[in-house]
Design an enzyme around this catalytic site. Structure first.
Site, PDB file in Angstrom:
ATOM      1  CB  CYS A 134      52.085  40.842  19.211  1.00 37.54           C
ATOM      2  SG  CYS A 134      52.616  40.878  17.485  1.00 37.54           S
TER       3      CYS A 134
ATOM      4  CG  HIS B 143      47.444  39.217  17.402  1.00 41.26           C
ATOM      5  ND1 HIS B 143      47.228  40.529  17.760  1.00 41.26           N
ATOM      6  CD2 HIS B 143      48.606  39.198  16.716  1.00 41.26           C
ATOM      7  CE1 HIS B 143      48.217  41.281  17.295  1.00 41.26           C
ATOM      8  NE2 HIS B 143      49.060  40.488  16.662  1.00 41.26           N
TER       9      HIS B 143
ATOM     10  CD  GLU C 113      43.745  39.873  19.246  1.00 37.88           C
ATOM     11  OE1 GLU C 113      43.911  39.922  18.010  1.00 37.88           O
ATOM     12  OE2 GLU C 113      44.675  39.583  20.037  1.00 37.88           O
TER      13      GLU C 113
END
Length: 380
Positions: A264, A354, A356
Site C-alpha cells: 500500500c 492488502h 494480509e
C-alpha cells in the site's frame, strides 16, 4: 474534533460536503463534530478492521453496504489499539448485534472512543456524488455543534486537505517492538511502520519470520541494527509525495540489495524510490472486493484495498531505474491503476493492496510466500 458521549441515539445530525451538498440524519456514535476527507468503502463485512486500520486516519468513511453493525464488536478483530477513522457514515445501523463473539454494539464502541458518526442518510446518493465529484472534505455535526449550513460549510472548507498531508508518523509506533516467529524462526525482518495493521506481522510470523516493527522515523542504521534478512514497508495514511524520509531509507535498502517488500503506502514509497511519480485518485479504492491481475501469471485476484493515491508508472514497458529494470507487476482491472511493482535485477517488489486479508479475501496470501522466497534466494 469536539464530542459528547451522551444522547447519540436521538440527536439529529447533518453531514456537509465542501461543495455545499448536505445530508440530514441521526447521530451515530458520539455527538459533536468532526472533519476529514469523505471516502466510501464497498466492503459488506469487515467494518471492525476498517475502523481500526491506521490508513484511514483523517478520513470520514461512508459504508456502501446498507446494514452495518450486525455482528457487533469483538476483542479479536481490531487491527490496532484504537479506531482511526475521523467519522463514520451508515444508512441503517443494527439495532441489536447478533454474533457469538460480540462483546458490545458498534454504536457503543464508536461512542466510547469518541467517533462522531451519522446514520439514516441515503448513502447510495452520497456514494454516487463522491464518484462523480471525487473525494472531498466533509464535516459531521450533531448536538451543540449544529448551526446554520452556511456556517458549517465555512468550517468544513477550513479543514486541511489530504493532498500534501504527512500523516504516517502520527499513526506509527513510537517505540520498536518484536512480533516473534510462530514455530521455528527462519528469518528476521525489519518492518518500517507507516501505519501497519496487526495482521501483517502475524502473517509473516506464521511463516517463521521474527518481525522487528520500527517507527516511521527509523533511520537506515536502525533498520540494519536488527540484522534483517528482509525489509518491509507497511501501509499508512497521507500523501506519498510528503514521505521523503521513508523514500530515503528505502533507497538505502535497495542499494544494499536486501530483499524488500512493500504494501500500500509501501508500494507508493517504492514507486518514488525508483523515480516514478504519484498522484491522487479521484475517489480511490476502498473495500474488500477489488479485482487485480497478477501480470506474471495472468491470475485475477479479489483483493482488499484502502488507497487514495497511486503510482504513475508505465504499464506497457519495462523501465530503467537507478536500481535496475522495473515493471508494473499488478494492475486493477476496474481502471488500470498500478497495483504492484517489481524490480527485475534486485530482490524487491510491492503491491498497492492488502494481502494480509484483514478484512478481506485470501487470494493474495501468496505474496508473503514470495517474500520468503526472496529471502531464501538471498541466503542461498
Amino acid at each position: 474534533m469536539t464530542i459528547s458521549t451522551r444522547g447519540a441515539a436521538k440527536a439529529p445530525a447533518v453531514l456537509v460536503l465542501e461543495d455545499g451538498r448536505s445530508f440530514r440524519g441521526r447521530a451515530y456514535g458520539a455527538v459533536g463534530e468532526t472533519f476529514g476527507e469523505a471516502v466510501f468503502s464497498t466492503g459488506m463485512t469487515g467494518y471492525q478492521e476498517t475502523l481500526t486500520d491506521p490508513s484511514y486516519h483523517r478520513q470520514v468513511v461512508v459504508m456502501t453496504a446498507p446494514h452495518v453493525g450486525n455482528t457487533g464488536v469483538n476483542d479479536e478483530d481490531p487491527e490496532s489499539k484504537r479506531i482511526w477513522v475521523a467519522g463514520y457514515v451508515v444508512r441503517d445501523p443494527a439495532r441489536v448485534p447478533s454474533n457469538w463473539r460480540s462483546r458490545r454494539s458498534l454504536d457503543e464502541e464508536l461512542t466510547t472512543q469518541g467517533v462522531v458518526g451519522i446514520s439514516g442518510i441515503d448513502t447510495r446518493a452520497l456514494t454516487r456524488h463522491l464518484r462523480e465529484r471525487g473525494a472531498m472534505r466533509v464535516g459531521i455535526f450533531s448536538g451543540d455543534a449544529l448551526a446554520d449550513e452556511g456556517t458549517l460549510l465555512a468550517r468544513v472548507r477550513q479543514a486541511p486537505e489530504m493532498t500534501g498531508a504527512d500523516l504516517s508518523a502520527e499513526v506509527a509506533t513510537k517505540e520498536a517492538y518484536v512480533v516473534p516467529a510462530i514455530g521455528t524462526k527462519k528469518f528476521t525482518v525489519a518492518a518500517v511502520d507507516l501505519g501497519i495493521k496487526g495482521m501483517t506481522p502475524h502473517r509473516m510470523a506464521e511463516r517463521g519470520i521474527e518481525v522487528h516493527v520500527l517507527p516511521a522515523t527509523a533511520t537506515l542504521e536502525e533498520v540494519y541494527a536488527v540484522n534483517p534478512d528482509g525489509v518491509f514497508f507497511s501501509n499508512g495514511p497521507g500523501d506519498p509525495s510528503t514521505a521523503d524520509h521513508p523514500v530515503s531509507v528505502m533507497r538505502g535498502v535497495l542499494e544494499r540489495k536486501t530483499p524488500l517488500f512493500g504494501i500500500c503506502f509501501g508500494n507508493q514509497i517504492l514507486g518514488r524510490a525508483l523515480g516514478f511519480g504519484t498522484y491522487k485518485l479521484k475517489y480511490g479504492h476502498r473495500g474488500i472486493n477489488q479485482p487485480v491481475q497478477d501480470r506474471s501469471t495472468g491470475k485475477v485476484e479479489v483483493t482488499a484495498h484502502n488507497h487514495g493515491f497511486a503510482v504513475d508508472a508505465p504499464l506497457d514497458k519495462v523501465s530503467d531505474t537507478a536500481y535496475g529494470r522495473a515493471e508494473v507487476s499488478h494492475v486493477c482491472l476496474n481502471d488500470q491503476v498500478v497495483e504492484g511493482l517489481q524490480l527485475l535485477d534486485r530482490p524487491a517488489f510491492s503491491v498497492q493492496y492488502h494481502p494480509e486479508a484483514a478484512a478481506g479475501p485470501h487470494d493474495a496470501a501468496y505474496l508473503f510466500d514470495r517474500f520468503v522466497s526472496l529471502m531464501e534466494g538471498q541466503r542461498a
